[in-house]
Scaffold this active site. Structure first.
Site, mmCIF file in Angstrom:
data_model
loop_
_atom_site.group_PDB
_atom_site.id
_atom_site.type_symbol
_atom_site.label_atom_id
_atom_site.label_comp_id
_atom_site.label_asym_id
_atom_site.label_seq_id
_atom_site.Cartn_x
_atom_site.Cartn_y
_atom_site.Cartn_z
ATOM 1 N N GLU A 29 -8.331 34.288 -3.949
ATOM 2 C CA GLU A 29 -6.996 34.254 -3.355
ATOM 3 C C GLU A 29 -6.847 35.163 -2.138
ATOM 4 O OE1 GLU A 29 -3.630 34.455 -6.015
ATOM 5 O OE2 GLU A 29 -4.826 33.624 -7.639
ATOM 6 N N ASP B 286 -7.048 33.886 -9.506
ATOM 7 C CA ASP B 286 -6.709 34.866 -10.542
ATOM 8 C C ASP B 286 -6.702 34.251 -11.943
ATOM 9 O OD1 ASP B 286 -6.519 36.849 -8.708
ATOM 10 O OD2 ASP B 286 -4.339 36.883 -8.600
ATOM 11 N N ASP C 74 -4.911 33.713 -14.530
ATOM 12 C CA ASP C 74 -3.648 33.491 -15.217
ATOM 13 C C ASP C 74 -3.135 32.108 -14.851
ATOM 14 O OD1 ASP C 74 -2.742 33.803 -12.620
ATOM 15 O OD2 ASP C 74 -1.883 35.782 -12.962
ATOM 16 N N GLU D 15 -0.723 31.134 -12.924
ATOM 17 C CA GLU D 15 -0.491 30.944 -11.496
ATOM 18 C C GLU D 15 -1.802 30.728 -10.757
ATOM 19 O OE1 GLU D 15 2.451 32.909 -8.126
ATOM 20 O OE2 GLU D 15 1.934 34.036 -9.924
ATOM 21 N N TYR E 57 -7.990 43.256 -14.271
ATOM 22 C CA TYR E 57 -6.846 42.475 -13.779
ATOM 23 C C TYR E 57 -5.539 43.090 -14.248
ATOM 24 C CZ TYR E 57 -4.230 38.346 -12.368
ATOM 25 O OH TYR E 57 -3.349 37.479 -11.760
ATOM 26 N N ARG F 30 -2.354 41.936 -14.222
ATOM 27 C CA ARG F 30 -1.242 41.147 -14.774
ATOM 28 C C ARG F 30 -1.632 40.704 -16.177
ATOM 29 N NH1 ARG F 30 -1.384 39.349 -9.319
ATOM 30 N NH2 ARG F 30 0.450 40.073 -8.184
ATOM 31 N N HIS G 167 -6.709 38.102 -21.859
ATOM 32 C CA HIS G 167 -6.907 39.234 -20.970
ATOM 33 C C HIS G 167 -7.185 40.504 -21.763
ATOM 34 C CE1 HIS G 167 -4.274 37.237 -17.631
ATOM 35 N NE2 HIS G 167 -5.356 36.553 -17.929
#
Length: 816
Positions: free
Chosen positions: A8, A81, A83, A85, A307, A309, A354
């Site tokens: 990203e 990433d 997740d 999103e 990570y 988040r 995660h």
């Protein structure tokens, strides 16, 4: 041919390219590449919620670069990433490339890693998978819900309250929290109570002891309600002490263990960074992103944390083993518990597999990174590192002591304290508190035994009043959102930032206060859309999205269940009058005409006005009748009437008493100096000013002779590319704090803390922006508002490209 791998951010791409070498070409998508069409119909509610997407214009050049590289590559690897999103970004990119017919005969692989280290990245590449469509569909459903709420509810706010407002599925629930807390505070009635405390001394050490028992009864908070009762008790105790000395009648000792906190999740990191570092949620996430994407350490660039988040508190077995080895080597066996600590995630719907936020390599001690990280990066990394180490250390051992004193049979004093007998994890880290109340357990007491007679130094009665619940801080608002199940780790920062950007809340002393506008918007939503700003309803929608991500539900039925009653409510409320939306009745009549008074929203906030307006013009501020303006002592130079002091939105100013017939005014606020010489005229100085709508900009103090102005805070530093003598500061979520050249044809930007070698490398790779077409949207200089003008040129001016700073029209001075 090399494989093409997509991440990203460019910082992450640069780091990963070093790990994978020549077998891969690593490019960045620069975040999202596609989004819903920004107009009605992007979510087709009549055809099973079909979603119409369009390529994001600002990222089209990055997509073109990916497409060009893909033509030469053997396959596409997606490493966005880990997740929902990130999964959706990968899917959108694939859809775009498929439309361009670039994927025929080329395999598409999805790889996931939770830390940017050579081992993690190479292991992820060795174990690719397909795009997880359940995660993509959950993200599509979230985006559709937010679109349906925002695109339908926001225009209603524009018509009923004020243009330019917004309402969101999650932000509106957060606004309700802030407003309800303010209502609690206003309704709170303070209650008086008294306490009595003696000052005692033992072994040359003073300590307090509080009255806890009176007339052989344990005292409750409001048992001593006024000064008379407190003084009567005080007099009786002093009389008893005059006849016999105070002595220890009881000593209680208890042993207690204090366990370390779990490693950080997104929300607990935001809370602790707020308490200990003073960071707001956005700042915390921006700095954490930098630590995750990669920092130069020695001869390599490496991601320093996993990570950021996540709502999970578990750690990998490798991480636990590394932490325990570190504790053993640096603190000794007594600081290492016999069994490794394994924390269980308490979050109701923790997302994906995660880990908690931890250092990628515990050997990267914060002290070794001094000078390699900027101040914010180092402080946040230090916090994360210490919390991770502490979570695998032994519990702290404390001796709690409670000592009772008496000199008569019917009253008793008590002193509390503690002694740390073994510090355990406290040698590394101690968790912060939201409210720093006095904690008796933190006090150390001298050694005492039954029969000891401490020296008495006096007895004081102290008045107290109960206090209302505190306003939310960044830490407590995030904690409350999480407790209610509202939002997700990646959304907390943006929720809070949106409330501030829309001017629904203001921050004072790091606490959130609802603005008048925020309260009116909340009142409208609660009154007419109560179900959709209900905490339980919002949290239940999050549960539905989680079920979609697990493959337990389909996303279209979830949207249908939401949309039908919501659309019906919209139609019902379309005829609500503007007056009803922006005002509310109060229990008071107009002193001039006798009609009911109402609380209304005006241009500069809420005020009280007669419901008989315009027949009756009575109005006053909320806090009482309007006082007569204070005379200045001189006359208006325009009309000759007396000048008076007035209070405006941005403080006091001088105005003509003949207003509105005469609009003469003078500012009392001197422009704030920056010490930066104007680069255009060379004689003036750039000073801080405020536009008529409150936005800060910087312009030459010789205005109107020189009209040079910039939005960002100027810095007297020459642009390394075009040699323009002034740069300005800019902070973005993606790139952090930067210095930017204000010359539009240059626009060179680099990190504020960048060293000469890094700037030189950026210069070598930098591509200046292409000149923008006349109808292309561009950032404008600060200038006079055109609000209220309805000519067809308004929209055209708003989209005209920015001219070079040296030639474009400069702003007029802001009015007071």
């Amino acid at each position: 041919m090399a494989q093409l791998l997509i991440v990203e951010s460019p910082a992450k791409a640069k780091t990963i390219q070093k790990y994978l070498g020549g077998d891969f070409a690593v490019l960045a998508s620069y975040g999202h590449v596609r989004d819903l069409l920004p107009k009605e119909g992007a979510v087709d509610t009549e055809h099973d919620f079909a979603m119409r997407y369009a390529e994001i214009a600002r990222n089209s050049k990055h997509v073109d670069a990916i497409a060009s590289a893909l033509r030469k590559a053997d396959g596409l690897w997606l490493a966005t990433d880990p997740d929902r999103e990130g999964e959706a970004i990968s899917w959108h990119l694939v859809e775009l490339l498929r439309q361009k017919k670039l994927l025929e005969g080329k395999p598409v692989q999805r790889v996931v890693f939770h830390e940017i280290t050579p081992r993690a990245v190479k292991d992820a590449v060795a174990h690719p998978r397909a795009i997880a469509m359940d995660l993509v569909n959950a993200q599509q459903a979230r985006r559709a819900l937010d679109y349906l709420v925002g695109f339908n509810l926001s225009p209603l706010l524009w018509r009923k309250v004020r243009p330019g407002l917004s309402a969101g599925r999650v932000q509106s629930a957060a606004l309700r929290m802030v407003c309800e807390r303010e209502t609690e505070i206003r309704a709170f009635v303070a209650r008086e109570y008294w306490t009595l405390s003696a000052q005692l001394e033992q072994e040359e050490k003073r300590f307090p002891a509080r009255l806890t028992q009176w007339q052989e009864k344990k005292l409750e908070q409001f048992d001593i309600a006024n000064e008379e009762a407190a003084e009567a008790i005080r007099s009786e105790i002093l009389a008893d002490l005059a006849q016999q000395p105070l002595q220890v009648v009881k000593v209680e000792r208890k042993q207690r263990q204090r366990q370390p906190a779990a490693p950080f999740t997104t929300s607990t990191l935001q809370q602790e960074a707020s308490r200990k570092l003073g960071f707001n949620a956005s700042r915390t996430m921006r700095v954490a992103q930098q630590l995750y994407e990669g920092i130069s350490v020695g001869n390599e660039t490496v991601g320093l944390i996993t990570y950021m988040r996540t709502d999970a508190v578990n750690l990998s077995e490798d991480a636990i083993a590394a932490l325990r080895d570190f504790v053993q080597q640096h603190f000794g066996g007594e600081y290492l518990p016999k069994e490794a600590r394994r924390f269980k995630t308490k979050a109701k719907n923790a997302q994906e597999a995660h880990e908690a936020i931890r250092p990628t390599d515990i050997r990267h001690h914060p002290d070794s990174l001094q000078g390699r990280l900027d101040k914010d990066q180092w402080r946040l990394y230090d916090l994360i590192w210490k919390r991770a180490v502490a979570c695998q250390m032994a519990a702290a051992q404390l001796d709690l002591v409670a000592v009772d004193f008496a000199a008569g049979g019917h009253w008793q004093l008590r002193a509390n304290g503690s002694t740390v007998t073994f510090p355990g994890f406290l040698v590394v880290y101690q968790e912060g508190k939201d409210e720093q109340d006095e904690d008796d357990e933190q006090r150390l007491l001298p050694a005492m035994q039954v029969g000891d007679r401490p020296i008495f130094h006096g007895l004081e009665a102290e008045q107290h009043f109960t206090e209302p619940p505190p306003r939310y801080s960044d830490a407590t608002l995030v904690k409350t959102l999480e407790a209610h199940g509202i939002g997700r780790p990646s959304t907390y920062a943006s929720i809070i930032q949106t409330l501030q950007n829309r001017e629904y809340v203001a921050v004072e002393q790091r606490r959130f206060h609802p603005t008048d506008l925020g309260e009116v918007v909340n009142q409208f939503l609660v009154q007419h859309f109560d179900q959709y700003v209900d905490y339980g309803f919002t949290a239940n929608l999050e549960d539905e999205l989680d079920a979609i991500s697990r493959g337990e539900k389909q996303w279209q039925p979830v949207l249908k269940e939401f949309w039908q009653p919501f659309h019906q409510r919209l139609e019902e409320k379309a005829n609500v009058s503007r007056s009803e939306a922006t005002s509310e009745a109060i229990d008071e009549n107009c002193p001039e005409c006798g009609k009911p008074l109402r609380l209304k929203l005006g241009r500069y906030g809420r005020f009280i006005s007669c419901s008989g307006y315009p027949d009756c013009n009575y109005a006053r501020p909320i806090d009482g009748p309007r006082e007569a303006p204070e005379p200045v002592g001189r006359d208006c130079p325009d009309c000759g009437k007396a000048l008076v002091y007035r209070q405006g939105r941005y403080g006091r100013f001088i105005s003509c008493s003949g207003y509105p017939s005469c609009k003469y005014l003078e500012s009392l606020n001197a422009a704030k100096s920056t010490g930066v010489t104007c680069p255009e005229c060379g004689s003036g100085e750039l000073v801080e000013k405020r536009s008529r709508y409150g936005k800060i900009f910087y312009s030459c103090n010789t205005y109107p002779k020189c009209k040079y102005a910039v939005w960002g805070e100027p810095v007297a530093r020459t642009c390394p590319r075009c040699a323009w003598p002034v740069l300005y500061k800019k902070s973005t979520k993606r790139r952090g704090d930067e210095l930017v050249c204000p010359q539009a044809e240059c626009a060179f930007h680099f990190p504020e803390q960048a060293e000469a070698a890094e700037i030189e490398e950026l210069l070598h790779e930098y591509q200046p922006p292409e000149p923008k077409a006349a109808d292309e949207k561009g950032e404008s200089s600060p200038k006079k508002s055109t609000r209220g003008k309805k000519s067809s040129t308004t929209a055209k001016k708003a989209t005209t490209a920015k001219k070079p700073a040296a030639t474009r029209k400069k702003p007029s001075p802001a009015k007071v």
